[in-house]
Structures are given as structure tokens and as C-alpha cells.
Motif scaffolding. Structure first.
Motif, PDB file in Angstrom:
ATOM      1  N   THR A  55      69.644 -61.970 -54.547  1.00  0.00           N
ATOM      2  CA  THR A  55      70.312 -60.861 -53.603  1.00  0.00           C
ATOM      3  C   THR A  55      71.722 -61.420 -53.115  1.00  0.00           C
ATOM      4  N   GLN A  56      71.680 -62.732 -52.535  1.00  0.00           N
ATOM      5  CA  GLN A  56      73.015 -63.435 -52.208  1.00  0.00           C
ATOM      6  C   GLN A  56      73.981 -63.462 -53.245  1.00  0.00           C
ATOM      7  N   LEU A  57      73.623 -63.802 -54.534  1.00  0.00           N
ATOM      8  CA  LEU A  57      74.304 -63.847 -55.749  1.00  0.00           C
ATOM      9  C   LEU A  57      75.186 -62.640 -56.099  1.00  0.00           C
ATOM     10  N   ILE A  58      74.475 -61.733 -56.147  1.00  0.00           N
ATOM     11  CA  ILE A  58      74.779 -60.106 -56.228  1.00  0.00           C
ATOM     12  C   ILE A  58      75.740 -59.633 -55.444  1.00  0.00           C
ATOM     13  N   ASN A  59      75.705 -60.021 -54.126  1.00  0.00           N
ATOM     14  CA  ASN A  59      76.547 -59.652 -52.920  1.00  0.00           C
ATOM     15  C   ASN A  59      77.731 -60.375 -53.055  1.00  0.00           C
ATOM     16  N   LEU A  60      77.780 -61.623 -53.463  1.00  0.00           N
ATOM     17  CA  LEU A  60      78.975 -62.638 -53.614  1.00  0.00           C
ATOM     18  C   LEU A  60      79.864 -62.008 -55.076  1.00  0.00           C
ATOM     19  N   ILE A  61      79.346 -61.673 -56.025  1.00  0.00           N
ATOM     20  CA  ILE A  61      79.872 -61.256 -57.227  1.00  0.00           C
ATOM     21  C   ILE A  61      80.398 -60.134 -56.718  1.00  0.00           C
ATOM     22  N   HIS A  62      79.952 -58.903 -56.159  1.00  0.00           N
ATOM     23  CA  HIS A  62      80.298 -57.633 -55.651  1.00  0.00           C
ATOM     24  C   HIS A  62      81.671 -57.847 -54.824  1.00  0.00           C
ATOM     25  N   ASP A  63      81.475 -58.870 -53.817  1.00  0.00           N
ATOM     26  CA  ASP A  63      82.580 -59.466 -52.830  1.00  0.00           C
ATOM     27  C   ASP A  63      83.813 -59.741 -53.613  1.00  0.00           C
ATOM     28  N   ILE A  64      83.420 -60.796 -54.484  1.00  0.00           N
ATOM     29  CA  ILE A  64      84.588 -61.113 -55.229  1.00  0.00           C
ATOM     30  C   ILE A  64      85.234 -60.193 -56.320  1.00  0.00           C
ATOM     31  N   ASN A  65      84.523 -59.227 -56.777  1.00  0.00           N
ATOM     32  CA  ASN A  65      85.091 -58.173 -57.665  1.00  0.00           C
ATOM     33  C   ASN A  65      86.130 -57.343 -56.704  1.00  0.00           C
ATOM     34  N   ASP A  66      85.285 -56.931 -55.556  1.00  0.00           N
ATOM     35  CA  ASP A  66      86.205 -55.812 -54.682  1.00  0.00           C
ATOM     36  C   ASP A  66      87.214 -56.551 -53.959  1.00  0.00           C
ATOM     37  N   ARG A  67      87.367 -57.949 -53.792  1.00  0.00           N
ATOM     38  CA  ARG A  67      88.819 -58.463 -53.112  1.00  0.00           C
ATOM     39  C   ARG A  67      89.785 -58.737 -54.044  1.00  0.00           C
ATOM     40  N   HIS A  68      89.165 -58.787 -55.270  1.00  0.00           N
ATOM     41  CA  HIS A  68      90.227 -59.205 -56.398  1.00  0.00           C
ATOM     42  C   HIS A  68      90.569 -58.073 -57.298  1.00  0.00           C
ATOM     43  N   ALA A  69      90.167 -56.757 -57.105  1.00  0.00           N
ATOM     44  CA  ALA A  69      89.920 -55.684 -58.050  1.00  0.00           C
ATOM     45  C   ALA A  69      89.665 -56.023 -59.500  1.00  0.00           C
ATOM     46  N   ALA A  70      88.505 -56.638 -59.401  1.00  0.00           N
ATOM     47  CA  ALA A  70      87.978 -57.370 -60.687  1.00  0.00           C
ATOM     48  C   ALA A  70      86.685 -56.800 -61.084  1.00  0.00           C
ATOM     49  N   GLU A  71      86.312 -56.689 -62.183  1.00  0.00           N
ATOM     50  CA  GLU A  71      84.748 -56.520 -62.624  1.00  0.00           C
ATOM     51  C   GLU A  71      84.645 -57.780 -63.537  1.00  0.00           C
ATOM     52  N   LEU A  72      83.863 -58.809 -63.047  1.00  0.00           N
ATOM     53  CA  LEU A  72      83.610 -59.912 -63.683  1.00  0.00           C
ATOM     54  C   LEU A  72      82.209 -59.993 -64.136  1.00  0.00           C
ATOM     55  N   ASN A  73      81.786 -60.617 -65.339  1.00  0.00           N
ATOM     56  CA  ASN A  73      80.611 -60.745 -65.961  1.00  0.00           C
ATOM     57  C   ASN A  73      80.325 -62.119 -65.545  1.00  0.00           C
ATOM     58  N   VAL A  74      79.021 -62.407 -65.693  1.00  0.00           N
ATOM     59  CA  VAL A  74      78.530 -63.631 -65.347  1.00  0.00           C
ATOM     60  C   VAL A  74      77.782 -64.281 -66.730  1.00  0.00           C
ATOM     61  N   VAL A  75      77.813 -65.274 -67.092  1.00  0.00           N
ATOM     62  CA  VAL A  75      77.316 -65.858 -68.397  1.00  0.00           C
ATOM     63  C   VAL A  75      76.629 -67.058 -67.866  1.00  0.00           C
ATOM     64  N   GLY A  76      75.796 -67.717 -68.778  1.00  0.00           N
ATOM     65  CA  GLY A  76      75.109 -69.012 -68.527  1.00  0.00           C
ATOM     66  C   GLY A  76      75.794 -69.965 -69.104  1.00  0.00           C
ATOM     67  N   LEU A  77      75.675 -71.086 -68.497  1.00  0.00           N
ATOM     68  CA  LEU A  77      76.629 -72.420 -69.078  1.00  0.00           C
ATOM     69  C   LEU A  77      76.186 -72.636 -70.422  1.00  0.00           C
ATOM     70  N   GLY A  78      74.836 -72.528 -70.947  1.00  0.00           N
ATOM     71  CA  GLY A  78      74.471 -72.874 -72.227  1.00  0.00           C
ATOM     72  C   GLY A  78      75.425 -71.757 -73.173  1.00  0.00           C
ATOM     73  N   GLU A  79      75.764 -70.654 -72.640  1.00  0.00           N
ATOM     74  CA  GLU A  79      76.532 -69.594 -73.356  1.00  0.00           C
ATOM     75  C   GLU A  79      78.069 -70.028 -73.712  1.00  0.00           C
ATOM     76  N   ILE A  80      78.440 -70.598 -72.690  1.00  0.00           N
ATOM     77  CA  ILE A  80      79.902 -71.088 -72.660  1.00  0.00           C
ATOM     78  C   ILE A  80      79.797 -72.409 -73.720  1.00  0.00           C
ATOM     79  N   THR A  81      78.981 -73.182 -73.579  1.00  0.00           N
ATOM     80  CA  THR A  81      79.255 -74.548 -74.393  1.00  0.00           C
ATOM     81  C   THR A  81      78.516 -74.597 -75.688  1.00  0.00           C
ATOM     82  N   VAL A  82      78.009 -73.353 -76.078  1.00  0.00           N
ATOM     83  CA  VAL A  82      77.200 -73.294 -77.347  1.00  0.00           C
ATOM     84  C   VAL A  82      77.982 -73.693 -78.533  1.00  0.00           C
ATOM     85  N   GLY A  83      77.686 -74.267 -79.595  1.00  0.00           N
ATOM     86  CA  GLY A  83      78.325 -74.498 -80.809  1.00  0.00           C
ATOM     87  C   GLY A  83      79.012 -75.833 -80.666  1.00  0.00           C
TER      88      GLY A  83
END
Length: 162
Positions: free
Chosen positions: A12-40
Motif C-alpha cells: 500500500t505504501q509503495l503504491i501510494n509512493l509511486i502515485h505521489d511521484i507520478n503526480d509530482r512529476h507529471a509522469a506515469e512510471l512503470n516498476v520492474v524487478g531488478l532481475g528484469e533489468i539485469t537479465v542477459g
């Protein structure tokens, strides 16, 4: 640890934080896992945030993507380690389009196996690490190859990755 359930309050806190960041920066960010970024990458052992992370809860709240697999979709493996075929190449091309750093060689090698493990752990928890109708269904939904209503996709589509 990566195998523990994440407390509901933390999500719940993570969801609220992401929405807050999106609102403050007029952005819509997606969240991925570390394994997805470093895969390969060589020596990639990351599975964070783990197989118990409730990605579907984030998707229900407009963060990221989640595809629900319809009942009756086969989880039988069609492609396995060491297979060589056009079907392997097609699967690799879909993993590449999704953002994983492998080559489409047509050979189901260790790097392809690792990418598929990361993919299934993230999008199809508990699924065998092989290519099946269920895998095809989920990656098709994530890549926009299927009608959203048909796909049972909970998603915040068109977002940049964080």
C-alpha cells in the motif's frame, strides 16, 4: 528474503509512493524487478523483489502490467533447453521485444533459459521455466498482440520503465 510474502501495508505504501511521484512529476512510471533489468548479463543471479511480490496488486492500481491466464490455457512445455527451431527464434524475438538482452539464434541456450526463468518468475509465478501456451499468452498480452478485453490485462499501458 526474496521468497517471503510482502506485507500488505508495505505494498500500500509503495503504491501510494509511486502515485505521489507520478503526480509530482507529471509522469506515469512503470516498476520492474531488478532481475528484469539485469537479465542477459553475465553472472546475473538477481530475482529481486522475489517470486512472492504481488505485481498484480500494482497493476490493479495502474502501475505496471499483469496478464491473467484464462482457465484451460495449456502450461505444457513446447520449447525446452537445447531445442533448435524457428519456434525458439520466435520466442527469443518476443523476449527481446519485451526488453531482455539476448540474441535470437534459434537455439534455446542457457541465456534464453535464464531470460525465460526471469520472465516466468515475474509474470507467471509457479509456472515451469519453459515456453508453453500460457507463456505465449502472457507475453502476447504484454506486447499488445491481443485485445485487452480478451486478455484479462490489468495494466497501466504506455508507461516508461523506472
Amino acid at each position: 528474503n526474496a521468497e517471503s510474502e510482502v506485507p500488505e501495508m508495505q505494498i500500500t505504501q509503495l503504491i501510494n509512493l509511486i502515485h505521489d511521484i507520478n503526480d509530482r512529476h507529471a509522469a506515469e512510471l512503470n516498476v520492474v524487478g531488478l532481475g528484469e533489468i539485469t537479465v542477459g548479463r553475465d553472472k546475473n543471479a538477481h530475482i529481486a523483489p522475489g517470486t512472492q511480490f504481488p505485481w498484480h496488486e500494482l497493476a490493479k492500481n495502474g502501475i505496471g502490467k499483469h496478464v491473467s491466464i484464462p482457465d484451460g490455457t495449456s502450461a505444457e512445455c513446447h520449447i525446452n533447453i537445447n531445442d533448435k527451431s524457428d519456434a525458439v527464434k520466435d520466442a527469443q524475438e518476443k523476449l527481446i521485444e519485451h526488453g531482455y538482452g539476448i540474441e535470437a539464434t534459434g537455439i534455446f541456450d542457457k541465456k534464453t533459459e535464464h531470460c525465460l526463468k526471469v520472465f516466468t518468475d515475474r509474470y507467471i509465478p509457479g509456472h515451469e521455466h519453459c515456453w508453453s501456451d500460457a507463456t505465449e499468452y502472457v507475453i502476447g498480452g504484454l506486447l499488445g498482440e491481443v485485445n485487452k478485453e480478451e486478455e484479462h490485462i490489468d495494466a497501466a499501458l504506455g508507461h516508461d520503465d523506472l
